[in-house]
Design a protein around this motif. Sequence first.
Motif, PDB file in Angstrom:
ATOM      1  N   ARG B  56       0.790  -1.230   0.000  1.00 28.95           N
ATOM      2  CA  ARG B  56       0.000   0.000   0.000  1.00 28.95           C
ATOM      3  C   ARG B  56       0.824   1.282   0.000  1.00 28.95           C
ATOM      4  O   ARG B  56       0.467   2.253  -0.659  1.00 28.95           O
ATOM      5  CB  ARG B  56      -0.946   0.009   1.201  1.00 28.95           C
ATOM      6  CG  ARG B  56      -1.849   1.208   1.173  1.00 28.95           C
ATOM      7  CD  ARG B  56      -3.027   1.089   2.094  1.00 28.95           C
ATOM      8  NE  ARG B  56      -3.733   2.358   2.147  1.00 28.95           N
ATOM      9  CZ  ARG B  56      -4.507   2.741   3.146  1.00 28.95           C
ATOM     10  NH1 ARG B  56      -4.710   1.937   4.161  1.00 28.95           N
ATOM     11  NH2 ARG B  56      -5.092   3.919   3.121  1.00 28.95           N
ATOM     12  N   ASP B  57       1.912   1.303   0.757  1.00 32.34           N
ATOM     13  CA  ASP B  57       2.635   2.586   0.847  1.00 32.34           C
ATOM     14  C   ASP B  57       4.001   2.567   0.157  1.00 32.34           C
ATOM     15  O   ASP B  57       4.752   3.540   0.242  1.00 32.34           O
ATOM     16  CB  ASP B  57       2.753   3.071   2.298  1.00 32.34           C
ATOM     17  CG  ASP B  57       3.776   2.301   3.140  1.00 32.34           C
ATOM     18  OD1 ASP B  57       4.210   1.209   2.710  1.00 32.34           O
ATOM     19  OD2 ASP B  57       4.129   2.787   4.233  1.00 32.34           O
ATOM     20  N   PHE B  59       4.863   3.022  -2.799  1.00 34.49           N
ATOM     21  CA  PHE B  59       5.074   4.007  -3.867  1.00 34.49           C
ATOM     22  C   PHE B  59       5.817   5.247  -3.389  1.00 34.49           C
ATOM     23  O   PHE B  59       6.575   5.855  -4.142  1.00 34.49           O
ATOM     24  CB  PHE B  59       3.742   4.371  -4.537  1.00 34.49           C
ATOM     25  CG  PHE B  59       2.762   5.115  -3.660  1.00 34.49           C
ATOM     26  CD1 PHE B  59       2.771   6.501  -3.603  1.00 34.49           C
ATOM     27  CD2 PHE B  59       1.806   4.431  -2.911  1.00 34.49           C
ATOM     28  CE1 PHE B  59       1.860   7.190  -2.816  1.00 34.49           C
ATOM     29  CE2 PHE B  59       0.892   5.107  -2.114  1.00 34.49           C
ATOM     30  CZ  PHE B  59       0.914   6.490  -2.066  1.00 34.49           C
ATOM     31  N   VAL B  60       5.609   5.618  -2.151  1.00 34.20           N
ATOM     32  CA  VAL B  60       6.266   6.842  -1.657  1.00 34.20           C
ATOM     33  C   VAL B  60       7.786   6.684  -1.715  1.00 34.20           C
ATOM     34  O   VAL B  60       8.491   7.467  -2.354  1.00 34.20           O
ATOM     35  CB  VAL B  60       5.855   7.163  -0.207  1.00 34.20           C
ATOM     36  CG1 VAL B  60       6.504   8.489   0.214  1.00 34.20           C
ATOM     37  CG2 VAL B  60       4.356   7.218  -0.049  1.00 34.20           C
ATOM     38  N   ASN B 219       7.095  11.270   3.428  1.00 36.37           N
ATOM     39  CA  ASN B 219       6.295  10.626   4.477  1.00 36.37           C
ATOM     40  C   ASN B 219       5.997   9.180   4.127  1.00 36.37           C
ATOM     41  O   ASN B 219       5.356   8.900   3.106  1.00 36.37           O
ATOM     42  CB  ASN B 219       4.982  11.384   4.666  1.00 36.37           C
ATOM     43  CG  ASN B 219       3.955  10.537   5.409  1.00 36.37           C
ATOM     44  OD1 ASN B 219       3.098   9.915   4.788  1.00 36.37           O
ATOM     45  ND2 ASN B 219       4.043  10.465   6.718  1.00 36.37           N
ATOM     46  N   PRO B 221       4.305   5.956   5.988  1.00 38.85           N
ATOM     47  CA  PRO B 221       3.595   5.570   7.213  1.00 38.85           C
ATOM     48  C   PRO B 221       4.186   4.378   7.960  1.00 38.85           C
ATOM     49  O   PRO B 221       4.175   4.357   9.191  1.00 38.85           O
ATOM     50  CB  PRO B 221       2.189   5.240   6.712  1.00 38.85           C
ATOM     51  CG  PRO B 221       2.027   6.033   5.473  1.00 38.85           C
ATOM     52  CD  PRO B 221       3.389   6.106   4.849  1.00 38.85           C
ATOM     53  N   SER B 252       2.778   8.737 -11.403  1.00 40.68           N
ATOM     54  CA  SER B 252       3.189   8.708  -9.996  1.00 40.68           C
ATOM     55  C   SER B 252       2.006   8.908  -9.076  1.00 40.68           C
ATOM     56  O   SER B 252       0.946   9.387  -9.498  1.00 40.68           O
ATOM     57  CB  SER B 252       4.230   9.804  -9.732  1.00 40.68           C
ATOM     58  OG  SER B 252       3.622  11.081  -9.851  1.00 40.68           O
ATOM     59  N   LYS B 253       2.204   8.558  -7.806  1.00 38.46           N
ATOM     60  CA  LYS B 253       1.169   8.769  -6.795  1.00 38.46           C
ATOM     61  C   LYS B 253       1.646   9.697  -5.681  1.00 38.46           C
ATOM     62  O   LYS B 253       0.858  10.174  -4.872  1.00 38.46           O
ATOM     63  CB  LYS B 253       0.736   7.423  -6.194  1.00 38.46           C
ATOM     64  CG  LYS B 253      -0.094   6.578  -7.162  1.00 38.46           C
ATOM     65  CD  LYS B 253      -0.752   5.393  -6.476  1.00 38.46           C
ATOM     66  CE  LYS B 253       0.212   4.212  -6.385  1.00 38.46           C
ATOM     67  NZ  LYS B 253      -0.436   2.987  -5.848  1.00 38.46           N
ATOM     68  N   TYR B 254       2.950   9.939  -5.616  1.00 40.04           N
ATOM     69  CA  TYR B 254       3.499  10.840  -4.583  1.00 40.04           C
ATOM     70  C   TYR B 254       4.291  11.973  -5.237  1.00 40.04           C
ATOM     71  O   TYR B 254       4.043  13.143  -4.982  1.00 40.04           O
ATOM     72  CB  TYR B 254       4.397  10.055  -3.627  1.00 40.04           C
ATOM     73  CG  TYR B 254       4.798  10.826  -2.376  1.00 40.04           C
ATOM     74  CD1 TYR B 254       4.078  10.679  -1.197  1.00 40.04           C
ATOM     75  CD2 TYR B 254       5.901  11.677  -2.373  1.00 40.04           C
ATOM     76  CE1 TYR B 254       4.442  11.383  -0.047  1.00 40.04           C
ATOM     77  CE2 TYR B 254       6.263  12.385  -1.230  1.00 40.04           C
ATOM     78  CZ  TYR B 254       5.535  12.226  -0.069  1.00 40.04           C
ATOM     79  OH  TYR B 254       5.887  12.926   1.071  1.00 40.04           O
ATOM     80  N   THR B 256       5.712  14.808  -7.529  1.00 38.03           N
ATOM     81  CA  THR B 256       5.300  15.801  -8.517  1.00 38.03           C
ATOM     82  C   THR B 256       6.485  16.751  -8.684  1.00 38.03           C
ATOM     83  O   THR B 256       7.406  16.768  -7.868  1.00 38.03           O
ATOM     84  CB  THR B 256       4.091  16.653  -8.053  1.00 38.03           C
ATOM     85  OG1 THR B 256       4.515  17.480  -6.953  1.00 38.03           O
ATOM     86  CG2 THR B 256       2.907  15.798  -7.630  1.00 38.03           C
ATOM     87  N   GLU B 258       6.424  19.816  -8.084  1.00 33.22           N
ATOM     88  CA  GLU B 258       6.426  20.697  -6.913  1.00 33.22           C
ATOM     89  C   GLU B 258       7.012  19.984  -5.693  1.00 33.22           C
ATOM     90  O   GLU B 258       7.753  20.576  -4.905  1.00 33.22           O
ATOM     91  CB  GLU B 258       5.003  21.182  -6.599  1.00 33.22           C
ATOM     92  CG  GLU B 258       4.426  22.151  -7.633  1.00 33.22           C
ATOM     93  CD  GLU B 258       4.013  21.464  -8.935  1.00 33.22           C
ATOM     94  OE1 GLU B 258       3.714  20.242  -8.905  1.00 33.22           O
ATOM     95  OE2 GLU B 258       4.028  22.131  -9.985  1.00 33.22           O
ATOM     96  N   ILE B 259       6.670  18.704  -5.536  1.00 30.53           N
ATOM     97  CA  ILE B 259       7.224  17.932  -4.419  1.00 30.53           C
ATOM     98  C   ILE B 259       8.746  17.813  -4.563  1.00 30.53           C
ATOM     99  O   ILE B 259       9.482  17.841  -3.563  1.00 30.53           O
ATOM    100  CB  ILE B 259       6.564  16.528  -4.365  1.00 30.53           C
ATOM    101  CG1 ILE B 259       5.167  16.613  -3.767  1.00 30.53           C
ATOM    102  CG2 ILE B 259       7.430  15.516  -3.591  1.00 30.53           C
ATOM    103  CD1 ILE B 259       5.105  16.757  -2.264  1.00 30.53           C
ATOM    104  N   ALA B 262       9.911  20.987  -3.015  1.00 23.75           N
ATOM    105  CA  ALA B 262       9.422  21.185  -1.637  1.00 23.75           C
ATOM    106  C   ALA B 262      10.036  20.187  -0.667  1.00 23.75           C
ATOM    107  O   ALA B 262      10.236  20.495   0.511  1.00 23.75           O
ATOM    108  CB  ALA B 262       7.898  21.080  -1.607  1.00 23.75           C
TER     109      ALA B 262
END
Lengths: 275, 275
Positions: B56-57, B59-60, B219, B221, B252-254, B256, B258-259, B262
């Motif tokens: 589930r997580d 991808f980050v 991030n 989790p 992508s899912k996380y 961008t 901008e990310i 940032a």
Amino acid sequence: MELWYTEKQTERFGITAKIKRTLHTEKTEFQQLDMIETEEFGNMLVLDGMVMTTERDEFVYHEMVAHVPLFTHPNPKHVLVVGGGDGGVIREVLKHPSVEKATLVEIDGKVVEYSKKYLPTIAGALDDERVDVQIADGFMHIAQSEAEYDVIMVDSTEPVGPAVKLFEKGFYEGISKALKEDGVFVAQTDNPWFQEELIRTVYKDISEIFPITRVYTANIPTYPSGLWTFTIGSKKHDPLEVSDERFHEIDSKYYTKEIHTAAFALPKFVGDLLK
Amino acid sequence: MELWYTEKQTERFGITAKIKRTLHTEKTEFQQLDMIETEEFGNMLVLDGMVMTTERDEFVYHEMVAHVPLFTHPNPKHVLVVGGGDGGVIREVLKHPSVEKATLVEIDGKVVEYSKKYLPTIAGALDDERVDVQIADGFMHIAQSEAEYDVIMVDSTEPVGPAVKLFEKGFYEGISKALKEDGVFVAQTDNPWFQEELIRTVYKDISEIFPITRVYTANIPTYPSGLWTFTIGSKKHDPLEVSDERFHEIDSKYYTKEIHTAAFALPKFVGDLLK
């Protein structure tokens, strides 16, 4: 004997913290209140089985609730905090020299009482002379206020128990009325991993009331998923258009001028919730 | 019967996940390998008692390891992943059309084997014809490489077991040698809440070798504290000076555009670790 406090943040996932002892446990008029001493995060306030704040990581939440809207508003004088009985947001609000009066409306006097006793580095600011602590229903307080505040911060629990109505559209309409004509408001709006629908709904509701609506995030280790969102509703001032010279030095451990802007760059899956 | 997997991320704090069943458990030549099916995060790979990845997580982590250095380099053709036997980083690397060859050097063949079996959406990319999977010691591979790679990614476990030497200065010197003259490298560098000293040391070591050294966060989790750091060492290209037109659309899912920028704005207490 080893004692561990385990919070099921969802039915299927949680955190667990080794504790030294339980400092206080009480069913108040509004909720179950537990104060425990953990080894990793220091003293921890738990309401209805959810971690509200800990001595070690509280600075993230409190700084990010307070400083983003307060630097967005050019001259915040009168600030209202709904909830937030632990006093952490108030402590950060008082770091802004323009603030003349900070009103705290907390429904549960026991939260204030036991935060003062067991979280003194957080709650100490509640004794400042600029602070007006009212033990009352924040929803009612908002309903009775008109054009009174420059900045309103909603520092609620998650939407269970007494906080449910603080996530309803009627409440946000009341907040708009309670704000002055260039007022700014922020609410904590939970996490995007387990509360997608809440974030989507709240964003939609707030953006139907406020001309400027924006979401930002911060990392809070003891909150579900560690990624927390905050939603700003603003009548006039855009948090992304704060001029550089407006940022003054502030005593902080998480917030910086760069974080102020970067926090609005959302992970793609979070941004997609708002579309 | 309810089964829960609990990881003590420190001696005093951890996460706990309800599981459906254990899919595989084995003491490999290098480490304890467990694959479990959790209710909240899907299948989860655990090495030496530490969550490596979940369906589930994942991808980050995988997006943020891969895309930040790959967009920093103007034309990455040959990419090396050290570790990363689950294949997630490779999957992201292959999304960049400039990449002609992606070499994966994973010390533990069992990680590849069981990731292919139980994490097919992550490991599937390992069968791509551009990918060269080598079951070998990444430390030795680096020592024997010279001016070979455009981008190197170190996707290691935390610094215990076989990964300890992947956090040593000599290894980073080897990476510099293994990179071409404008090469970029990134390493996962753990979390700033419980591993302050590691982040400080690694940053110092890398900045003594590479002219451009920068830290960014994401991030995650299921990782300790939920806030993860990555450290980039670059010979020529600055991740903060990627021209706007260089960013191409990516699935992508996380991550961008901008990310990308940032993520380098560090919470004050993290930035203070690097001073």
